[in-house]
Write a protein that holds these residues in place. Structure first.
Motif, PDB file in Angstrom:
ATOM      1  N   GLU A 221      -8.858 -48.031  29.200  1.00 41.69           N
ATOM      2  CA  GLU A 221      -7.964 -48.264  28.067  1.00 41.69           C
ATOM      3  C   GLU A 221      -6.820 -49.146  28.555  1.00 41.69           C
ATOM      4  O   GLU A 221      -6.169 -48.834  29.545  1.00 41.69           O
ATOM      5  CB  GLU A 221      -7.435 -46.928  27.549  1.00 41.69           C
ATOM      6  CG  GLU A 221      -6.664 -47.038  26.254  1.00 41.69           C
ATOM      7  CD  GLU A 221      -6.265 -45.681  25.705  1.00 41.69           C
ATOM      8  OE1 GLU A 221      -5.559 -45.653  24.681  1.00 41.69           O
ATOM      9  OE2 GLU A 221      -6.652 -44.670  26.310  1.00 41.69           O
ATOM     10  N   GLN A 222      -6.592 -50.248  27.859  1.00 39.59           N
ATOM     11  CA  GLN A 222      -5.646 -51.247  28.341  1.00 39.59           C
ATOM     12  C   GLN A 222      -4.478 -51.447  27.385  1.00 39.59           C
ATOM     13  O   GLN A 222      -4.591 -51.164  26.186  1.00 39.59           O
ATOM     14  CB  GLN A 222      -6.360 -52.591  28.524  1.00 39.59           C
ATOM     15  CG  GLN A 222      -7.536 -52.538  29.479  1.00 39.59           C
ATOM     16  CD  GLN A 222      -8.400 -53.771  29.352  1.00 39.59           C
ATOM     17  OE1 GLN A 222      -8.006 -54.863  29.741  1.00 39.59           O
ATOM     18  NE2 GLN A 222      -9.590 -53.613  28.794  1.00 39.59           N
ATOM     19  N   LEU A 316      -3.260 -43.992  36.407  1.00 39.57           N
ATOM     20  CA  LEU A 316      -2.761 -45.217  35.799  1.00 39.57           C
ATOM     21  C   LEU A 316      -2.700 -46.350  36.809  1.00 39.57           C
ATOM     22  O   LEU A 316      -2.274 -46.159  37.943  1.00 39.57           O
ATOM     23  CB  LEU A 316      -1.356 -44.957  35.232  1.00 39.57           C
ATOM     24  CG  LEU A 316      -0.575 -46.135  34.647  1.00 39.57           C
ATOM     25  CD1 LEU A 316      -1.260 -46.677  33.406  1.00 39.57           C
ATOM     26  CD2 LEU A 316       0.850 -45.713  34.329  1.00 39.57           C
ATOM     27  N   ILE A 344      -6.762 -45.791  32.542  1.00 39.01           N
ATOM     28  CA  ILE A 344      -5.710 -46.472  31.790  1.00 39.01           C
ATOM     29  C   ILE A 344      -5.110 -47.561  32.662  1.00 39.01           C
ATOM     30  O   ILE A 344      -4.808 -47.321  33.833  1.00 39.01           O
ATOM     31  CB  ILE A 344      -4.609 -45.475  31.363  1.00 39.01           C
ATOM     32  CG1 ILE A 344      -5.210 -44.386  30.452  1.00 39.01           C
ATOM     33  CG2 ILE A 344      -3.470 -46.189  30.648  1.00 39.01           C
ATOM     34  CD1 ILE A 344      -4.270 -43.242  30.185  1.00 39.01           C
ATOM     35  N   PRO A 420      -0.819 -45.083  26.807  1.00 33.08           N
ATOM     36  CA  PRO A 420      -1.902 -44.237  26.320  1.00 33.08           C
ATOM     37  C   PRO A 420      -2.211 -43.147  27.329  1.00 33.08           C
ATOM     38  O   PRO A 420      -2.140 -43.360  28.525  1.00 33.08           O
ATOM     39  CB  PRO A 420      -3.085 -45.206  26.169  1.00 33.08           C
ATOM     40  CG  PRO A 420      -2.744 -46.365  27.045  1.00 33.08           C
ATOM     41  CD  PRO A 420      -1.257 -46.456  27.056  1.00 33.08           C
ATOM     42  N   ARG A 421      -2.551 -41.975  26.865  1.00 29.74           N
ATOM     43  CA  ARG A 421      -2.835 -40.838  27.747  1.00 29.74           C
ATOM     44  C   ARG A 421      -4.255 -40.357  27.563  1.00 29.74           C
ATOM     45  O   ARG A 421      -4.866 -40.530  26.508  1.00 29.74           O
ATOM     46  CB  ARG A 421      -1.872 -39.679  27.459  1.00 29.74           C
ATOM     47  CG  ARG A 421      -0.433 -39.985  27.812  1.00 29.74           C
ATOM     48  CD  ARG A 421       0.441 -38.770  27.477  1.00 29.74           C
ATOM     49  NE  ARG A 421       1.806 -38.990  27.860  1.00 29.74           N
ATOM     50  CZ  ARG A 421       2.301 -38.775  29.071  1.00 29.74           C
ATOM     51  NH1 ARG A 421       1.497 -38.334  30.004  1.00 29.74           N
ATOM     52  NH2 ARG A 421       3.553 -39.010  29.343  1.00 29.74           N
ATOM     53  N   ARG A 422      -4.772 -39.721  28.574  1.00 30.59           N
ATOM     54  CA  ARG A 422      -6.091 -39.093  28.455  1.00 30.59           C
ATOM     55  C   ARG A 422      -5.955 -37.836  27.604  1.00 30.59           C
ATOM     56  O   ARG A 422      -4.984 -37.121  27.684  1.00 30.59           O
ATOM     57  CB  ARG A 422      -6.621 -38.670  29.822  1.00 30.59           C
ATOM     58  CG  ARG A 422      -7.134 -39.817  30.654  1.00 30.59           C
ATOM     59  CD  ARG A 422      -7.931 -39.252  31.810  1.00 30.59           C
ATOM     60  NE  ARG A 422      -8.329 -40.312  32.712  1.00 30.59           N
ATOM     61  CZ  ARG A 422      -7.609 -40.699  33.755  1.00 30.59           C
ATOM     62  NH1 ARG A 422      -6.464 -40.116  33.995  1.00 30.59           N
ATOM     63  NH2 ARG A 422      -8.028 -41.645  34.534  1.00 30.59           N
TER      64      ARG A 422
END
Length: 423
Positions: A221-222, A316, A344, A420-422
């Motif tokens: 996720e970027q 991250l 991320i 963004p977080r898991r």
């Protein structure tokens, strides 16, 4: 497909099971059958796709099934050449793990430390040698290493070896290799210089290519923040504080920049360490060890030093400086989202780096979502007159300059302010 279906020797399957490996990654599934047939291979795949196991497992299989060192002094029958100390150590650890039940012996040699212990291990006899180019040639010239018994030769991360100026060392090594051997050549990118080098080491070969954009688009996720150069460190500090206790890998374009980031983070009570070519080997090992064990939350790295960093549960990756080579971006964010995991990756983009961002988006064939400004950090105000960096003014791809909110999974514009977080 499972590893059991590949027809591997039982001791290797046992070790893979102990490591928790059941299904091969794409690079492994495609490469291992080719290598088991004894063919040369050109592999193109980014870091984090499982390349070490892709070449390590079949080499161990062949050596185990033809082990003729049991009644005499062990001879070096497999050689892996790789650009950095960290990556060499990691490959050595992988061979040792996968071959723990085979009776084969692996050792690693690299520069930056005294050669005494390395020479002592060589004198005891080894089957598999992992080496960086400079130390390898040093010990060859001193008579401690011979290539005459080599059956398998691997050049790993070949593009980085050329970037680091090892081309003359690599040519010297290739010139001394025995003609009858199985050769494996792995590189993350395939510029013309790499194609020419591959022709010097490979005979009739097959090629396996794992496209980098697949791993980038599907597993990581970027997001990108537009931020002024002077506010980058404040943004980084706030993002780290938003994720207490989570491991963060930060990429700096220069060694000096990495040291500067560490100093500034220390001023706001964030424990970090830098890893780059100017650090001694003990310093690099201490920094990487502290990061892997969780004693250091943030590791600041340059691209070359980062090869070989393999950290489980890396939360991250931050591109503090956007790379001026688009393919490097793929390698960086591949540090999270390794193998089958998700990850991320966030990037900081100042006005002068917008050209780099356009190149990256063109390569990965997608727009990177623009993050809303962090509430405690001033956003970058786009300078309409800003010129792209000189070396990047030609051949620009599509946009990346417009400010927009990243969509959440339901399509709402509710993702505000935070990384963004898991779930």
């Amino acid at each position: 497909m499972t590893f059991k279906q590949l027809g591997l020797a039982e001791p290797i399957l046992k070790a893979l099971e102990e490591e928790g490996y059941e299904n091969p990654t794409p690079i492994q599934e495609q490469s291992i059958p080719i290598l088991l047939k004894g063919k040369d291979l050109l592999g193109v795949a980014q870091t984090g796709t499982g390349k070490t196991a892709a070449f390590g497992i079949p080499i161990l299989h062949h050596l185990y099934n033809s082990n003729n060192n049991s009644n005499g002094r062990r001879r070096i029958r497999a050689l892996v050449v790789t650009p950095t100390r960290e990556l060499a150590i990691q490959i050595d650890e992988s061979f040792t793990a996968y071959g723990r039940h085979t009776g084969l012996r692996t050792t690693v040699i690299y520069g930056g430390v005294k050669q005494t212990k390395q020479v002592a291990r060589l004198k005891q006899g080894v089957d598999i040698l992992v080496a960086t180019p400079g130390r390898l040639l040093d010990l060859v010239n001193q008579g401690y290493i011979t290539f005459r018994d080599l059956e398998f030769v691997v050049l790993d991360e070949a593009d980085q070896m050329l970037d680091m100026g090892f081309i003359h060392d690599i040519k010297k090594i290739i010139a001394q290799l025995p003609p009858k051997r199985q050769s494996l050549f792995f590189s993350a990118t395939m510029p013309k210089s790499i194609v020419e080098l591959s022709k010097k080491i490979l005979g009739e070969f097959e090629q396996v290519t794992i496209k980098p954009q697949q791993a980038t688009a599907e597993k990581v996720e970027q997001g990108v923040y537009f931020v002024s150069k002077g506010n980058k460190v404040d943004l980084l500090a706030n993002l780290i504080k938003d994720r207490p206790g989570e491991s963060v890998l930060v990429f700096s374009r220069t060694k000096h920049g990495a040291n500067k980031i560490v100093k500034k983070l220390d001023q706001v009570d964030i424990k970090s360490a830098a890893i780059h070519g100017n650090k001694s080997q003990p310093q690099r090992e201490a920094a990487l060890g502290g990061f892997k064990e969780g004693r250091i939350q943030v590791l600041i790295a340059t691209d070359i030093a980062a090869r070989g960093i393999d950290v489980d549960q890396l939360s991250l990756v931050v591109n503090y400086d956007l790379p001026n080579v688009a393919e490097t971006y793929v390698h960086r964010i591949g540090r999270t989202g390794r193998a089958h995991a998700s990850g991320i990756a966030l990037s900081f983009c100042e006005n002068e780096e917008r050209a780099y961002l356009r190149d990256i988006e063109k390569l990965i064939k997608q727009k990177i979502p623009v993050m809303d400004p962090h509430p405690e950090v001033e956003e970058e105000i786009e300078d309409k007159n800003a010129k792209p960096p000189k070396q990047q003014q030609r051949g620009r791809g599509g946009g990346g300059g417009g400010q927009r909110k990243p969509q959440n999974k339901k399509g709402n514009n509710n993702n505000r302010s935070r990384a963004p977080r898991r779930d």
